[in-house]
Write an enzyme that holds these catalytic residues in place. Structure first.
Site, PDB file in Angstrom:
ATOM      1  N   HIS A  22      -5.746   6.660  -7.697  1.00 19.66           N
ATOM      2  CA  HIS A  22      -5.850   6.495  -9.145  1.00 19.66           C
ATOM      3  C   HIS A  22      -7.057   5.590  -9.383  1.00 19.66           C
ATOM      4  O   HIS A  22      -7.081   4.442  -8.912  1.00 19.66           O
ATOM      5  CB  HIS A  22      -4.563   5.913  -9.726  1.00 19.66           C
ATOM      6  CG  HIS A  22      -3.397   6.845  -9.521  1.00 19.66           C
ATOM      7  ND1 HIS A  22      -2.205   6.450  -8.958  1.00 19.66           N
ATOM      8  CD2 HIS A  22      -3.284   8.181  -9.781  1.00 19.66           C
ATOM      9  CE1 HIS A  22      -1.405   7.510  -8.888  1.00 19.66           C
ATOM     10  NE2 HIS A  22      -2.021   8.567  -9.375  1.00 19.66           N
TER      11      HIS A  22
ATOM     12  N   ALA B 137       4.575  15.275  -4.968  1.00 16.15           N
ATOM     13  CA  ALA B 137       3.731  15.646  -3.830  1.00 16.15           C
ATOM     14  C   ALA B 137       2.543  14.695  -3.705  1.00 16.15           C
ATOM     15  O   ALA B 137       1.459  14.934  -4.237  1.00 16.15           O
ATOM     16  CB  ALA B 137       3.270  17.087  -4.002  1.00 16.15           C
TER      17      ALA B 137
ATOM     18  N   ARG C 252      -0.462  10.766   0.320  1.00 16.36           N
ATOM     19  CA  ARG C 252      -0.078  10.252   1.645  1.00 16.36           C
ATOM     20  C   ARG C 252       0.853  11.198   2.394  1.00 16.36           C
ATOM     21  O   ARG C 252       1.001  11.096   3.606  1.00 16.36           O
ATOM     22  CB  ARG C 252       0.571   8.869   1.505  1.00 16.36           C
ATOM     23  CG  ARG C 252       1.819   8.850   0.619  1.00 16.36           C
ATOM     24  CD  ARG C 252       2.326   7.441   0.343  1.00 16.36           C
ATOM     25  NE  ARG C 252       3.437   7.420  -0.604  1.00 16.36           N
ATOM     26  CZ  ARG C 252       3.325   7.234  -1.907  1.00 16.36           C
ATOM     27  NH1 ARG C 252       2.138   7.066  -2.451  1.00 16.36           N
ATOM     28  NH2 ARG C 252       4.399   7.231  -2.689  1.00 16.36           N
TER      29      ARG C 252
ATOM     30  N   GLU D 176       2.449  -0.493  -3.397  1.00 14.47           N
ATOM     31  CA  GLU D 176       2.332  -0.640  -4.854  1.00 14.47           C
ATOM     32  C   GLU D 176       2.391  -2.122  -5.159  1.00 14.47           C
ATOM     33  O   GLU D 176       3.374  -2.775  -4.820  1.00 14.47           O
ATOM     34  CB  GLU D 176       3.538   0.066  -5.485  1.00 14.47           C
ATOM     35  CG  GLU D 176       3.547   0.154  -6.969  1.00 14.47           C
ATOM     36  CD  GLU D 176       2.567   1.180  -7.510  1.00 14.47           C
ATOM     37  OE1 GLU D 176       1.576   0.730  -8.095  1.00 14.47           O
ATOM     38  OE2 GLU D 176       2.791   2.396  -7.350  1.00 14.47           O
TER      39      GLU D 176
HETATM   40  C1  KKD Z   1       1.601   3.437 -10.995  1.00 16.35           C
HETATM   41  C2  KKD Z   1       1.443   4.491  -9.936  1.00 16.35           C
HETATM   42  O1  KKD Z   1       0.442   5.153  -9.877  1.00 16.35           O
HETATM   43  N1  KKD Z   1       2.433   4.640  -9.074  1.00 16.35           N
HETATM   44  C3  KKD Z   1       2.424   5.647  -8.008  1.00 16.35           C
HETATM   45  C4  KKD Z   1       3.612   5.500  -7.128  1.00 16.35           C
HETATM   46  C5  KKD Z   1       3.490   6.233  -5.835  1.00 16.35           C
HETATM   47  O2  KKD Z   1       2.427   6.142  -5.214  1.00 16.35           O
HETATM   48  O3  KKD Z   1       4.481   6.876  -5.416  1.00 16.35           O
HETATM   49  C6  KKD Z   1       2.385   7.057  -8.639  1.00 16.35           C
HETATM   50  O4  KKD Z   1       3.042   7.285  -9.661  1.00 16.35           O
HETATM   51  O5  KKD Z   1       1.717   7.921  -8.095  1.00 16.35           O
HETATM   52 ZN    ZN Z   2      -1.317   4.632  -8.587  1.00 18.89          ZN
END
Ligand code: KKD
Ligand code: ZN
Length: 312
Positions: free
Chosen positions: A22, A166, A169, A179
């Site tokens: 992200h 999905a 990782r 996180e």
């Molecule tokens: C805030 C955020 O991006 N959290 C991740 C959590 C994860 O990696 O499982 C997501 O929603 O993809």
């Molecule tokens: Zn994230």
């Protein structure tokens, strides 16, 4: 004596650290960019660790994604569809990442992938586990928890097929989400950055010890298992009509019991939690989850047993 119950795993020789899944979650973006310039800190004997920016276009724009959420894109459909320039950017990227670090589910896949995320919610350091049967990851997470004590590092278990997604990782044999929050989108906070860095240090130390042949004895790991997604209260047009209640805001991992305040309407009314039994909410008021119609997730506590592990 107990060696009958020792589960053997291959050495974890290929490890990757992903940042920028992200593009507006700055701790992972910054750490991975640092390690791309100088990888000394993430190298360990007997391990090859590759730092990698997974969504460079989103990092460039400092946005979560360009066309679609990369951390939802690693479905079999996406990974097996014919590639082409007309596909959403993140689907193209998912296919590239699957080729480089997977293929997902194959023996050629990377052993461990750490994927670095930040949250706007007050979760502290959280490890995200995708399978309660991954004894390697259970041992890794137990090691990290012990290493950073008395600081805490909850484990979030996200394995229900109806609730999981999905992830990038998931290409690896042992997917580890990290996180850390609270940190606003697009912002770097030194405490959050350092906390993330320390978790990774211990996790890489664990992999080095494992590859050196250290046997890790059976252990238990307390986890918070995702049980339900809670949306904001909405009107008939789908508009949000209430906010996270001040008593719940920032109270990630604290018990929420039936009757406890959950939301507060714009005219000041309190809406209580009406579920069955106590739950442990987390991802409370995560900015990125407004588009996913999610105010927080509820979890329930469980204790998982991990077998002894050793390399084969
Ligand atoms: C805030 C955020 O991006 N959290 C991740 C959590 C994860 O990696 O499982 C997501 O929603 O993809
Ligand atoms: Zn994230």
């Amino acid at each position: 004596m107990s060696s009958n119950n020792v589960v053997g795993f291959d050495e974890a020789r290929r490890v990757a650290i992903f940042g920028g899944t992200h593009g507006n979650e700055m701790s992972g973006v910054t750490l991975v960019n640092l390690w791309l310039m100088n990888s000394g800190e993430i190298q360990r004997r007997g391990v090859e660790t590759k730092a990698f920016i997974t969504n460079p276009k989103a990092v460039e724009k400092c946005s979560r994604y360009v066309d679609t959420d990369l951390n939802r894109a690693f479905t079999t459909e996406n990974l097996s569809c014919p590639s082409g320039k007309d596909l959403p950017y993140e689907v193209q990227r998912a296919q590239e990442i699957n080729t480089m670090f997977g293929p997902k589910g194959s023996p050629e896949a990377y052993d461990v992938i750490f994927d670095l995320h930040n949250t706007t919610s007050n979760m502290g350091c959280t490890l995200i586990l995708e399978s309660s049967k991954d004894h390697f990851n259970l041992q890794l997470m137990n090691y990290v928890k012990k290493a950073i004590a008395p600081a805490s590092c909850p484990v979030l278990l996200n394995e229900d097929p109806c609730l999981k997604y999905a992830t990038v990782r998931s290409v690896a044999k042992h997917p580890v989400g990290l996180e850390v929050g609270p940190q606003p989108q697009g912002v770097l906070r030194s405490n959050i950055f350092e906390a993330m860095r320390i978790i990774l240090k211990h996790a890489l130390d664990f992999i080095e010890l494992f590859n050196e042949g250290v046997e890790f004895p059976p252990c238990t790991v307390d986890v918070f298992k995702v049980s339900e997604r809670m949306d904001y209260p909405r009107d008939d047009n789908g508009n949000i009509v209430a906010m996270v209640h001040p008593n719940l805001q920032d109270c990630d991992w604290e018990p929420l019991t039936p009757g406890d305040p959950m939301f507060q309407t714009f005219d000041g009314k309190t809406l209580p939690y009406e579920g069955v039994g106590s739950v442990y909410p987390t991802f409370i008021n995560e900015a990125a989850y407004y588009e996913k119609q999610q105010a927080f997730v509820t979890t329930r506590r469980e204790t998982l047993a991990a077998n002894a592990i050793r390399k084969v």
